[in-house]
Design an enzyme around this catalytic site. Structure first.
Site, PDB file in Angstrom:
ATOM      1  N   HIS A 157       0.832  -1.214   0.000  1.00 15.74           N
ATOM      2  CA  HIS A 157       0.000   0.000   0.000  1.00 15.74           C
ATOM      3  C   HIS A 157       0.864   1.262   0.000  1.00 15.74           C
ATOM      4  O   HIS A 157       0.411   2.322   0.435  1.00 15.74           O
ATOM      5  CB  HIS A 157      -0.961   0.027   1.190  1.00 15.74           C
ATOM      6  CG  HIS A 157      -1.782  -1.214   1.341  1.00 15.74           C
ATOM      7  ND1 HIS A 157      -2.953  -1.433   0.655  1.00 15.74           N
ATOM      8  CD2 HIS A 157      -1.580  -2.338   2.081  1.00 15.74           C
ATOM      9  CE1 HIS A 157      -3.447  -2.607   0.975  1.00 15.74           C
ATOM     10  NE2 HIS A 157      -2.625  -3.189   1.838  1.00 15.74           N
ATOM     11  N   SER A 278      15.136  22.048 -15.259  1.00 20.06           N
ATOM     12  CA  SER A 278      13.951  22.891 -15.411  1.00 20.06           C
ATOM     13  C   SER A 278      14.347  24.210 -16.056  1.00 20.06           C
ATOM     14  O   SER A 278      15.436  24.729 -15.804  1.00 20.06           O
ATOM     15  CB  SER A 278      13.316  23.160 -14.040  1.00 20.06           C
ATOM     16  OG  SER A 278      12.380  24.211 -14.118  1.00 20.06           O
ATOM     17  N   LYS A 284      16.337  21.852  -9.994  1.00 20.00           N
ATOM     18  CA  LYS A 284      15.623  20.627 -10.340  1.00 20.00           C
ATOM     19  C   LYS A 284      16.508  19.610 -11.059  1.00 20.00           C
ATOM     20  O   LYS A 284      17.320  19.944 -11.916  1.00 20.00           O
ATOM     21  CB  LYS A 284      14.424  20.942 -11.241  1.00 20.00           C
ATOM     22  CG  LYS A 284      13.292  21.686 -10.578  1.00 20.00           C
ATOM     23  CD  LYS A 284      12.622  20.885  -9.485  1.00 20.00           C
ATOM     24  CE  LYS A 284      11.846  19.695 -10.032  1.00 20.00           C
ATOM     25  NZ  LYS A 284      10.749  20.080 -10.925  1.00 20.00           N
ATOM     26  N   GLU A 291      10.144   8.772 -16.424  1.00 25.56           N
ATOM     27  CA  GLU A 291       8.779   9.248 -16.650  1.00 25.56           C
ATOM     28  C   GLU A 291       8.308   8.912 -18.060  1.00 25.56           C
ATOM     29  O   GLU A 291       7.136   8.568 -18.281  1.00 25.56           O
ATOM     30  CB  GLU A 291       8.712  10.758 -16.409  1.00 25.56           C
ATOM     31  CG  GLU A 291       8.912  11.136 -14.946  1.00 25.56           C
ATOM     32  CD  GLU A 291       9.006  12.644 -14.741  1.00 25.56           C
ATOM     33  OE1 GLU A 291       8.558  13.400 -15.639  1.00 25.56           O
ATOM     34  OE2 GLU A 291       9.525  13.063 -13.701  1.00 25.56           O
TER      35      GLU A 291
END
Length: 461
Positions: A157, A278, A284, A291
């Site tokens: 979970h 970024s 970043k 992704e």
């Protein structure tokens, strides 16, 4: 002008819109190697059976090899007016050798020709994908062996559950990829029957030798039913299903890498080679490769669904709808290939932060099950009673905002008087993972054995 390859029945050519919707050469030209290979095998068979003269076969074979050389050299022009790769190759052959080219199509149709080409292409691609899956397994198994004893939290979970090792976690994906390779092998074995010679749908009256062409093209045997031969695209569906499951596995690993690379987890770091920045936030480091693997999985799934939808309403045998089998299949398998390469690169590139992972492994009372097991094993307590005792102790620790190992013996004996100080030996995360010695468990000795087993298996191919 009507299409000179099939237009004897027609007085005029197709409307521009008809040509636009009908032509497939923009995407099926990638089948040219398989098309020429199939034509060479078919021509040789026609010569061996006496259907064509050896002179015709020699001309056809030499001409096809010239077409192949021109395509390889980049000097061949594919024409949309000729619709597809088969007509482009045959038309070019006719320009080179004349009338003999027209005899090549004896005993076959574009229906069995395209089915054969597509099977050959899918088979070639499955072999390539299997190699890439094996390479990713190797990357994972090598890192798993190194980190067989590196402790990290295991989750259910997405909540801390029990300590495991980083190596054990990576080997889970090796197992998944092993099943993926099994599905690829199954799909390859089932598709390995040759449709060539089934002709349009009913077979042919010419005395062809389908066994000969099947074996020349590396198929195990010819297909047994001409109707099924030209209408079957199960091999595409099965391949896309296998590709979708593999893409799902890659997406799960990609999602974990995305989580692990966040400052909130901090479990791994990807180098600049697999990260981006970024345009506005200079601090970043985005795990964009992971992704994109995660995102592209949906693209593969979509092509499977599109193929199922296209095929579901088609009566036997061939319908032009089936031309839609190619673009989605080409894209799906190319996408999977790219994702496998990217994931293998990321696995080899990522570096775990062992201190952060070990600290996180002890959070969330992850050794509570070890405490319950100790109560059962040492005090002979029924597990449900042990579960209840452990739950009460976790509640006390939670109220005090301390770990289980920080409770005193007196605290524990206040809940269960039989507990001794020996219990503290099982409350550390390293002791926890070492205790999971059952087959398939996370004990470092187990993980090393499994990693070595996979490395040995992968070395054999």
């Amino acid at each position: 002008m009507s299409n000179r390859m099939w237009g004897g029945r027609f007085a005029t050519g197709p409307d521009a819109i008809m040509e636009e919707i009908n032509a497939s050469i923009d995407f099926d030209q990638r089948l040219w190697r398989q098309d020429i290979r199939g034509s060479l095998a078919h021509a040789a068979m026609l010569g061996e059976t006496g259907i064509l003269t050896q002179e015709d076969v020699a001309e056809i074979s030499a001409g096809l090899k010239q077409v192949q050389a021109d395509i390889e050299a980049g000097s061949f022009t594919f024409s949309r007016a000729l619709e597809d790769v088969h007509m482009n190759v045959e038309s070019s052959l006719k320009d080179r050798i004349g009338a003999a080219a027209g005899r090549l199509h004896t005993g076959r149709s574009r229906n069995d020709q395209v089915a054969t080409d597509m099977k050959l292409w899918v088979r070639d691609t499955l072999d390539q994908l299997d190699e890439q899956m094996a390479d990713l397994q190797l990357a994972l198994a090598e890192k798993a062996e190194i980190h067989a004893g590196s402790v990290m939290p295991g989750f259910t979970h997405l909540q801390s559950a029990q300590p495991v090792t980083f190596g054990h976690h990576l080997l889970a994906y090796v197992e998944m990829l092993g099943r993926d390779r099994g599905r690829v092998a199954d799909a390859r074995e089932r598709l390995n029957e040759s449709p060539l010679g089934a002709a349009a749908l009913a077979g042919t009256s010419f005395p062809i030798d389908r066994e000969m062409t099947a074996h020349a093209l590396g198929f195990a045997r010819p297909t047994a039913n001409s109707l099924d031969s030209v209408s079957d695209r199960d091999f595409v569906l099965e391949t896309l299903a296998a590709a979708s499951i593999c893409a799902m596995h890659l997406s799960r690993l990609a999602e974990e890498i995305v989580l692990w690379a966040t400052p909130q987890f901090g479990f791994v770091r990807l180098s600049d080679a697999f990260s981006t920045g970024s345009s506005i936030m200079p601090q970043k480091r985005n795990p964009d490769a992971a992704e994109l693997v995660r995102g592209k999985a949906g693209r593969v799934f979509g092509h499977l669904q599109a193929m199922l939808t296209m095929m579901k309403g088609l009566p036997l045998t061939y319908s032009k709808d089936m031309q839609e089998d190619k673009e989605g299949t080409f894209d799906a398998l190319q996408t999977l290939s790219l994702c496998l390469a990217a994931m293998a690169g990321m696995v080899r590139d990522m570096q775990p932060d062992l201190k952060v992972m070990k600290k996180a492994a002890g959070m969330g009372y992850a050794t509570a099950t070890d405490l319950a097991d100790w109560l059962v094993r040492v005090l002979k307590m029924p597990f449900r009673d042990a579960h209840h005792v452990t739950g009460r102790l976790v509640g006390i620790a939670s109220e005090r905002k301390i770990g289980l190992e920080k409770l005193t013996l007196a605290d524990m004996q206040a809940v269960e008087p039989q507990i001794t100080d020996a219990v503290f030996a099982v409350l550390g995360v390293e002791q926890s993972v070492k205790s999971r010695v059952s087959y398939g468990g996370t004990a470092p000795a187990n993980v090393r054995r499994q990693a070595k087993r996979w490395l040995k298996k992968l070395a054999k191919g």
